[in-house]
Scaffold this active site. Structure first.
Site, mmCIF file in Angstrom:
data_model
loop_
_atom_site.group_PDB
_atom_site.id
_atom_site.type_symbol
_atom_site.label_atom_id
_atom_site.label_comp_id
_atom_site.label_asym_id
_atom_site.label_seq_id
_atom_site.Cartn_x
_atom_site.Cartn_y
_atom_site.Cartn_z
ATOM 1 N N GLY A 54 0.811 -1.208 0.000
ATOM 2 C CA GLY A 54 0.000 0.000 0.000
ATOM 3 C C GLY A 54 0.845 1.259 0.000
ATOM 4 N N GLN A 55 0.164 2.397 -0.016
ATOM 5 C CA GLN A 55 0.851 3.703 -0.019
ATOM 6 C C GLN A 55 1.828 3.819 1.144
ATOM 7 O OE1 GLN A 55 -0.950 8.076 -0.119
ATOM 8 N NE2 GLN A 55 -1.204 7.200 1.922
ATOM 9 N N ALA A 85 -5.203 -3.185 6.066
ATOM 10 C CA ALA A 85 -6.607 -2.962 6.426
ATOM 11 C C ALA A 85 -7.453 -2.913 5.169
ATOM 12 C CB ALA A 85 -6.763 -1.651 7.186
ATOM 13 N N THR A 109 -6.754 5.563 13.158
ATOM 14 C CA THR A 109 -7.289 6.479 12.155
ATOM 15 C C THR A 109 -8.123 7.583 12.781
ATOM 16 O OG1 THR A 109 -8.872 6.637 10.310
ATOM 17 C CG2 THR A 109 -9.187 4.838 11.853
ATOM 18 N N GLU A 126 -10.801 8.505 11.645
ATOM 19 C CA GLU A 126 -12.202 8.103 11.516
ATOM 20 C C GLU A 126 -12.777 7.641 12.857
ATOM 21 O OE1 GLU A 126 -14.407 8.046 8.878
ATOM 22 O OE2 GLU A 126 -12.980 9.136 7.617
ATOM 23 N N TYR A 130 -15.755 0.439 9.151
ATOM 24 C CA TYR A 130 -14.296 0.578 9.170
ATOM 25 C C TYR A 130 -13.835 1.195 10.482
ATOM 26 C CZ TYR A 130 -9.792 2.835 8.246
ATOM 27 O OH TYR A 130 -8.500 3.276 8.332
ATOM 28 N N LYS A 137 -11.630 -0.385 13.585
ATOM 29 C CA LYS A 137 -10.404 0.264 14.031
ATOM 30 C C LYS A 137 -10.482 0.655 15.517
ATOM 31 C CE LYS A 137 -7.461 0.652 10.535
ATOM 32 N NZ LYS A 137 -6.037 0.250 10.632
#
Length: 384
Positions: free
Chosen positions: A13-14, A89, A134, A136, A158, A162
Site C-alpha cells: 500500500g501507499q 486494512a 485512524t 475516523e 471501518y 479500528k
C-alpha cells in the site's frame, strides 16, 4: 552490528511503500506481508524488490492475510522482527458499509492476531508494535480539534473495527507489558494513493479533464472537511513512535482542515483552471470560469489550449448521492501538540505542496494514457 528487522503488513500500500523505502535507507531489513492474488500488485515497491536468489537482501516478501492467524504467527515466528508495523486494512470507508463482516475480521481481529502471536511466541520483550489507527475513530466529533483524549464516536464499520484495534492494542500493552502503540493518523495522501480514494480520484480526474480524456467527475459530499497531510511525512511519525522508550498513542495531523470542494478547486488551479461551484447538496456542480493560459500551456500543453478554452462555462464536477455514506463524518482536524513535543515530529508538506505533488504526478501519468489512446506504442516489459 546486525541490522534491525522490521515486518510491515500492507507493504504494497501507499504507507507500506514509503515506510519500506524509509527503513531500508536507515539500514533495516524489511519483511513485508502481501495477500496472494492473480496479479502481482507490487507496483509501489517494485523498485525495492530483490530477487530471492540474491545472497544479501534487505527487502523480503511473504504471502499472508490478516484473517489467517496461523499464517501470521508462522511469519512472525520466522522473521523474529524487532518492529512490526501493522498497516494492513480494508481501508475504504464507503466500501466498509458493503463488506462490514470482512472489515471487522481483517481490521479488528487482524490486529488481535498479531498481538497474540507476539505474546505466544515470547517476543514481548523483543518486538515493538505500531498499530495504524485512524482519525475516523472520532466520527461524530465531540471536540474540535481532536486530540488523544477526545472521546471516540465511530461512524462506519471501518471505524468501528479500528476502534477495537485501538483498544486491544492498549489492552495488550497494559496487560502484558508490550511496547505497542497507536498512531491516530489523520488523512494522509500522495501520488501513491489508491485511485478510489477521494484526493487521488480528484487529481486523476482533473488531469484527465484537462487533457480531454474525461468530461466530468462525480463526487459525494463536497462539504466534508478533512485534515490532509503527505504520507511521506506521516511514515516518519510511525518510525519515531516505535523509537520511544515508553509506548504511547499519538495524533498525527497537520492541524488544518479543508473541504473536498476546496481541494477540487486547488487541484484545477494547479493546471491554471478556475472552477466555481453553484447549487446545494446533490444539485451542486462545479463549472469552469477561466483559464490561465500561461500555466495551462506550460503544464498541460499548448496543443490542448484551444479546445479547452471552448469549455469555459462547462460543468466538470457533479454530485452523485450514491457516493454519500449512510452516516457521514463532517469535519476532522487534529491537534498534533503531543507528537510535536514528545516525538519532535512536524509535517514538512502543507496542503498546497501535497496537491501540487499529486497533480503533477497524475498529469504526466495521464499524458502517457493519452499517448497510447492516440495510437502511441510502448515497449513491453518481459514480464508483462
Amino acid at each position: 552490528m546486525s541490522k534491525k528487522v522490521a515486518l510491515i503488513t500492507g507493504v504494497t500500500g501507499q504507507d507500506g511503500a514509503y515506510l519500506s523505502e524509509y527503513l531500508i535507507k536507515k539500514g533495516y531489513v524489511v519483511h513485508g506481508i502481501k495477500r496472494r492474488s492473480s496479479l502481482f500488485n507490487t507496483d509501489r515497491i517494485d523498485h525495492l524488490y530483490q530477487d530471492p536468489h540474491e545472497e544479501t537482501r534487505n527487502m523480503i516478501l511473504h504471502y499472508g492475510d490478516m484473517t489467517d492467524s496461523m499464517n501470521l504467527t508462522r511469519i512472525i515466528g520466522d522473521v523474529q522482527p524487532d518492529e512490526i508495523y501493522n498497516l494492513a486494512a480494508m481501508s475504504h470507508v464507503k466500501v466498509s458499509f458493503d463488506t462490514p463482516e470482512y472489515t471487522a475480521n481483517a481490521d479488528g481481529i487482524g490486529t488481535l492476531r498479531i498481538l497474540e502471536a507476539v505474546r505466544l511466541l515470547n517476543l514481548t520483550n523483543k518486538t515493538r508494535i505500531y498499530q495504524a489507527s485512524t482519525s475516523e475513530l472520532y466520527g461524530l466529533v465531540q471536540e474540535i480539534p481532536q486530540k488523544e483524549t477526545t472521546p471516540f464516536y465511530p461512524r462506519s464499520p471501518y471505524a468501528v473495527a479500528k476502534l477495537y484495534s485501538y483498544w486491544i492494542t492498549v489492552n495488550y500493552r497494559e496487560a502484558y507489558g508490550m511496547h505497542a502503540s497507536n498512531g491516530i493518523l489523520f488523512n494522509h495522501e500522495s501520488p501513491l494513493r489508491g485511485e478510489t480514494f477521494v484526493t487521488r480520484k480528484v487529481t486523476r480526474a482533473v488531469s484527465r479533464i484537462a487533457l480531454g480524456l474525461q468530461k466530468k467527475v462525480y463526487m459525494g459530499n463536497l462539504s466534508s472537511k478533512r485534515d490532509w497531510g503527505h504520507a511521506k511525512d506521516y511514515i516518519k511519525a510511525m518510525y519515531l513512535i516505535l523509537q520511544q522508550d515508553t509506548p504511547d498513542d499519538y495524533v498525527i495531523s497537520t492541524g488544518v482542515t479543508t473541504t473536498i470542494r476546496d481541494f477540487i478547486k486547488m487541484s484545477f488551479s494547479e493546471l491554471g483552471i478556475d472552477v466555481m461551484f453553484r447549487g446545494v447538496d446533490e444539485k451542486e456542480e462545479g463549472y469552469i470560469t477561466n483559464i490561465n493560459e500561461n500555466i495551462f500551456t506550460k503544464i498541460v500543453g499548448e496543443e490542448h489550449l484551444l479546445n479547452f478554452k471552448k469549455r469555459i462555462g462547462e460543468v466538470v464536477v457533479g454530485v452523485d448521492p450514491a457516493y454519500f455514506r449512510p452516516t457521514e463524518v463532517d469535519i476532522l482536524i487534529g491537534d498534533n501538540t503531543k507528537a510535536r513535543t514528545k516525538l519532535g515530529w512536524e509535517p514538512t508538506y502543507d496542503l498546497k505542496a501535497l496537491c501540487h505533488d499529486m497533480v503533477m504526478h497524475d498529469i504526466e501519468l495521464m499524458k502517457k494514457e493519452e499517448f497510447l489512446k492516440n495510437g502511441g506504442y510502448r515497449i513491453l516489459n518481459y514480464f508483462e
